[in-house]
Design a protein around this motif. Sequence first.
Motif, mmCIF file in Angstrom:
data_model
loop_
_atom_site.group_PDB
_atom_site.id
_atom_site.type_symbol
_atom_site.label_atom_id
_atom_site.label_comp_id
_atom_site.label_asym_id
_atom_site.label_seq_id
_atom_site.Cartn_x
_atom_site.Cartn_y
_atom_site.Cartn_z
ATOM 1 N N THR A 179 2.707 1.525 -4.383
ATOM 2 C CA THR A 179 1.614 0.565 -4.371
ATOM 3 C C THR A 179 0.856 0.598 -5.686
ATOM 4 O O THR A 179 0.746 1.619 -6.331
ATOM 5 C CB THR A 179 0.595 0.881 -3.260
ATOM 6 O OG1 THR A 179 0.050 2.174 -3.524
ATOM 7 C CG2 THR A 179 1.229 0.869 -1.902
ATOM 8 N N ASP A 180 0.322 -0.587 -6.075
ATOM 9 C CA ASP A 180 -0.553 -0.664 -7.240
ATOM 10 C C ASP A 180 -2.007 -0.640 -6.780
ATOM 11 O O ASP A 180 -2.830 0.081 -7.286
ATOM 12 C CB ASP A 180 -0.291 -1.959 -8.021
ATOM 13 C CG ASP A 180 1.135 -1.980 -8.561
ATOM 14 O OD1 ASP A 180 1.649 -0.895 -8.875
ATOM 15 O OD2 ASP A 180 1.724 -3.066 -8.646
ATOM 16 N N THR A 181 -2.302 -1.464 -5.764
ATOM 17 C CA THR A 181 -3.645 -1.474 -5.198
ATOM 18 C C THR A 181 -3.639 -0.515 -4.014
ATOM 19 O O THR A 181 -2.797 0.361 -3.920
ATOM 20 C CB THR A 181 -3.986 -2.880 -4.675
ATOM 21 O OG1 THR A 181 -3.088 -3.188 -3.613
ATOM 22 C CG2 THR A 181 -3.876 -3.910 -5.756
ATOM 23 N N GLY A 182 -4.604 -0.711 -3.100
ATOM 24 C CA GLY A 182 -4.589 0.082 -1.877
ATOM 25 C C GLY A 182 -3.463 -0.341 -0.960
ATOM 26 O O GLY A 182 -3.158 0.348 0.000
ATOM 27 N N GLY A 183 -2.830 -1.488 -1.231
ATOM 28 C CA GLY A 183 -1.839 -2.029 -0.300
ATOM 29 C C GLY A 183 -0.458 -2.141 -0.907
ATOM 30 O O GLY A 183 -0.252 -1.875 -2.082
ATOM 31 N N ARG B 25 -9.253 5.111 13.144
ATOM 32 C CA ARG B 25 -8.048 5.874 13.451
ATOM 33 C C ARG B 25 -6.850 5.303 12.703
ATOM 34 O O ARG B 25 -6.012 6.038 12.187
ATOM 35 C CB ARG B 25 -7.803 5.861 14.965
ATOM 36 C CG ARG B 25 -6.616 6.685 15.394
ATOM 37 C CD ARG B 25 -6.520 6.783 16.898
ATOM 38 N NE ARG B 25 -6.172 5.509 17.515
ATOM 39 C CZ ARG B 25 -5.873 5.374 18.807
ATOM 40 N NH1 ARG B 25 -5.912 6.426 19.598
ATOM 41 N NH2 ARG B 25 -5.559 4.200 19.298
ATOM 42 N N ALA B 26 -6.785 3.960 12.631
ATOM 43 C CA ALA B 26 -5.653 3.340 11.948
ATOM 44 C C ALA B 26 -5.713 3.590 10.433
ATOM 45 O O ALA B 26 -4.691 3.617 9.768
ATOM 46 C CB ALA B 26 -5.626 1.844 12.235
ATOM 47 N N LEU B 27 -6.943 3.789 9.922
ATOM 48 C CA LEU B 27 -7.087 4.004 8.478
ATOM 49 C C LEU B 27 -6.878 5.461 8.085
ATOM 50 O O LEU B 27 -6.826 5.785 6.891
ATOM 51 C CB LEU B 27 -8.499 3.591 8.042
ATOM 52 C CG LEU B 27 -8.793 2.108 7.906
ATOM 53 C CD1 LEU B 27 -10.295 1.891 7.759
ATOM 54 C CD2 LEU B 27 -8.071 1.536 6.702
ATOM 55 N N ALA B 28 -6.737 6.347 9.079
ATOM 56 C CA ALA B 28 -6.893 7.782 8.829
ATOM 57 C C ALA B 28 -6.005 8.314 7.709
ATOM 58 O O ALA B 28 -6.451 9.058 6.854
ATOM 59 C CB ALA B 28 -6.664 8.567 10.106
ATOM 60 N N ALA B 29 -4.742 7.942 7.694
ATOM 61 C CA ALA B 29 -3.844 8.519 6.693
ATOM 62 C C ALA B 29 -3.773 7.631 5.452
ATOM 63 O O ALA B 29 -2.836 7.736 4.667
ATOM 64 C CB ALA B 29 -2.463 8.727 7.285
ATOM 65 N N ASP B 30 -4.774 6.748 5.279
ATOM 66 C CA ASP B 30 -4.837 5.858 4.132
ATOM 67 C C ASP B 30 -3.545 5.056 3.963
ATOM 68 O O ASP B 30 -2.950 5.042 2.890
ATOM 69 C CB ASP B 30 -5.117 6.670 2.864
ATOM 70 C CG ASP B 30 -5.731 5.799 1.775
ATOM 71 O OD1 ASP B 30 -6.207 4.699 2.104
ATOM 72 O OD2 ASP B 30 -5.707 6.218 0.606
ATOM 73 N N PRO B 31 -3.105 4.365 5.031
ATOM 74 C CA PRO B 31 -1.827 3.647 4.948
ATOM 75 C C PRO B 31 -1.976 2.395 4.088
ATOM 76 O O PRO B 31 -3.034 1.776 4.108
ATOM 77 C CB PRO B 31 -1.568 3.246 6.408
ATOM 78 C CG PRO B 31 -2.927 3.095 6.998
ATOM 79 C CD PRO B 31 -3.800 4.118 6.309
ATOM 80 N N PRO B 32 -0.948 2.045 3.329
ATOM 81 C CA PRO B 32 -1.029 0.842 2.490
ATOM 82 C C PRO B 32 -0.937 -0.444 3.315
ATOM 83 O O PRO B 32 -1.325 -1.495 2.835
ATOM 84 C CB PRO B 32 0.181 0.967 1.570
ATOM 85 C CG PRO B 32 1.128 1.849 2.296
ATOM 86 C CD PRO B 32 0.308 2.776 3.128
ATOM 87 N N ARG C 241 -8.652 -2.914 -0.140
ATOM 88 C CA ARG C 241 -7.522 -3.765 -0.538
ATOM 89 C C ARG C 241 -6.200 -3.316 0.087
ATOM 90 O O ARG C 241 -5.185 -3.131 -0.598
ATOM 91 C CB ARG C 241 -7.365 -3.809 -2.068
ATOM 92 C CG ARG C 241 -8.552 -4.348 -2.844
ATOM 93 C CD ARG C 241 -9.137 -5.634 -2.361
ATOM 94 N NE ARG C 241 -8.248 -6.799 -2.388
ATOM 95 C CZ ARG C 241 -8.545 -7.965 -1.809
ATOM 96 N NH1 ARG C 241 -9.652 -8.111 -1.144
ATOM 97 N NH2 ARG C 241 -7.716 -8.966 -1.887
ATOM 98 N N LYS C 242 -6.219 -3.130 1.398
ATOM 99 C CA LYS C 242 -4.972 -2.860 2.121
ATOM 100 C C LYS C 242 -4.226 -4.177 2.308
ATOM 101 O O LYS C 242 -4.830 -5.250 2.240
ATOM 102 C CB LYS C 242 -5.282 -2.305 3.517
ATOM 103 C CG LYS C 242 -6.170 -1.094 3.528
ATOM 104 C CD LYS C 242 -5.346 0.140 3.378
ATOM 105 C CE LYS C 242 -6.221 1.364 3.289
ATOM 106 N NZ LYS C 242 -5.583 2.421 2.515
ATOM 107 N N THR C 243 -2.938 -4.075 2.571
ATOM 108 C CA THR C 243 -2.211 -5.252 2.998
ATOM 109 C C THR C 243 -2.311 -5.292 4.522
ATOM 110 O O THR C 243 -1.925 -4.334 5.189
ATOM 111 C CB THR C 243 -0.730 -5.175 2.585
ATOM 112 O OG1 THR C 243 -0.684 -4.846 1.204
ATOM 113 C CG2 THR C 243 -0.026 -6.491 2.836
ATOM 114 N N ILE C 244 -2.864 -6.388 5.043
ATOM 115 C CA ILE C 244 -3.170 -6.406 6.476
ATOM 116 C C ILE C 244 -2.598 -7.639 7.147
ATOM 117 O O ILE C 244 -2.715 -8.752 6.632
ATOM 118 C CB ILE C 244 -4.705 -6.387 6.700
ATOM 119 C CG1 ILE C 244 -5.305 -5.124 6.082
ATOM 120 C CG2 ILE C 244 -5.042 -6.475 8.182
ATOM 121 C CD1 ILE C 244 -6.807 -5.068 6.159
ATOM 122 N N ILE C 245 -1.946 -7.425 8.275
ATOM 123 C CA ILE C 245 -1.603 -8.544 9.150
ATOM 124 C C ILE C 245 -2.560 -8.480 10.326
ATOM 125 O O ILE C 245 -2.717 -7.436 10.966
ATOM 126 C CB ILE C 245 -0.147 -8.467 9.629
ATOM 127 C CG1 ILE C 245 0.780 -8.619 8.429
ATOM 128 C CG2 ILE C 245 0.124 -9.565 10.659
ATOM 129 C CD1 ILE C 245 2.237 -8.611 8.801
#
Lengths: 325, 257
Positions: A4-8, A159-166, A197-201
């Motif tokens: 990843t370049d950004t958070g996502g 909880r979904a953000l916990a492991a800093d997922p992209p 700046r995660k990629t989010i659906i």
Amino acid sequence: MFETDTGGAQIQLRALTKQFPGQAEPAVDSVDLDIPAGELVAFVGPSGCGKTTTMKMINRLVEPTSGEIRIGGEDVLALPPDELRRHIGYVIQQIGLFPHLTIGENVGLVPKLLGWDRPKAEARTEDLLALVNLEPGEYRDRYPRQLSGGQQQRVGVARALAADPPVMLMDEPFGATDPITREHLQNEFLKLQKDLRKTIIFVTHDFEEAIKLGDRIAVLRNQSHIAQYDTPANILANPADDYVASFIGADATLKRLALMTVDEVPTEGPPDPALPQVETGTSLREALDLMVANGTDRCSSPAGVLSYTALCASIGREEVAAGDR
Amino acid sequence: MTAETLRAAAAQPTNLRYGKGLRKLITPVAIAIVLAALYVWVGTLQLDSIEQRSLNSAVIIQKAIEHLRLTVVATALVVVIAIPLGVVASRAKNRLITPFILGTANLGQAVPAIGLLVLCTFVMGVGFQTALVGLVAYAVLPVLRNTMVGVQQVDPALIEAARGMGMTKGQVLRRVELKLAVPAILAGLRTSLVLTVGMATMGAFVAAGGFGELIINGLKLQRMPVTIVGGVLTASIAFLVDWLGGLAEDLLKPRGM
Ligand SMILES: Nc1ncnc2c1ncn2[C@@H]1O[C@H](COP(=O)(O)OP(=O)(O)OP(=O)(O)O)[C@@H](O)[C@H]1O
Ligand SMILES: [Mg+2]
């Protein structure tokens, strides 16, 4: 796990198809979609059109029948599913907090699965609770049933953000709340996403929510066929067909005005203290509301005087405005 | 006034807790009274030599040990057998063998207990192990059924959340499904324990000892006091075990539920 370049990380779907056994037609039929890194894409569509199924194929809770999924260029179907899921945040509609675990334990679960050491995981849990506006000292040791619905949804997001997922998959995450809580959660979430700046659906039934949160909106028909995929402003301005227009509803122009601020409209002359006043960052919808309420066709912002004609011109409706005069 | 209201509000749960605590003491106190009354009553009797041979502390302690040993070992085996089988029976993909598992467990309970023991005797002879087999066959069902139901009733959304965050199937089972099924499993175990205490009297028929021996000897030799002592002691243990089971349920059920 993902580059990843950004958070996502970028998500690419190619001819993605799911045929459930014993059903005449595929639930999701050959979907192609590119989601740029760091963007939030809202999936909107009628019940049963395949939103959830499409989303669950990305974290492989549903195994695709055929097609390709890439996250950050990496072939998702070649990765071990359990490991994959630890790197994709997932918020389900029913929230799904574990009733036998404390709020802190719920949030710290994925870091624990990933083998983080205890101090690191605990520090992360504290940060995340603070991030979603829950005072860690007060909430960490409570159990889910001791929280309100809105608070539980915040914990679900933390909880979904916990492991800093992209990548984050969110299935109607604010569905089960009253309108006021919901708007509050949306605003908080927007602020959060601005930094992360995660990629989010983001699946939603609510087109207003899609406009408010989405960098882009994917309007889906049955079998996840994409009716239109564009920015909220473009969809409102140029709906691809009647189907998309029916989602927008009758007040498309007002919705577009809500997306723009007074700063985007050219002003005429210096600020005029005699006119109704708006601040920078005010939406055009609110500015229009103010004009109508005061029976004038002008108001004043710190940048200068704003006219009804200029407002109409800024959303490409100058002819109509001229005809009105 | 505010302080008073607060104190009243604070006092209420405390009162409730005391009430609950007191209620929890009723069973052991009642058992103690019954046992004391039994002791006094036996003391007033003129025991003949046959009765004396059964009703002395050495024999009663030995029978108690035999009875409890049967109960404890049988229950331990029930846990080891019934919980894994309950999990297997709960899985949707096993639905073809689930009726078979439940049917067999049902059979263990439906067959008359004596008949079951007699059958076991044909195969294994008499003794502790024979009694054990009969007891386990008899007491497996409640734990098995409650494990199955307890695991099945876990909210599917929780399982999806758990899978979605990357737990393996085994982790979901251990950390979510079984944890949430604990109250149901403990309730089943409590039932099994009480059944086992009662059924262990049948151990006497296969020379495995226990209070059943007092009951049967009393009947055979027409010495009513011996039978009564055996029966009352068995019932007391059953109540005691049920009471302990209740305490265990409160203690072990996951907090937050
Ligand atoms: N596990 C499954 N087995 C069989 N069919 C399924 C399964 N999951 C979903 N379907 C079917 O696939 C279609 C799409 O379902 P999906 O849950 O993706 O819809 P959705 O767009 O999320 O709807 P909603 O807005 O109501 O949540 C539906 O017709 C549904 O019946
Ligand atoms: Mg859905």
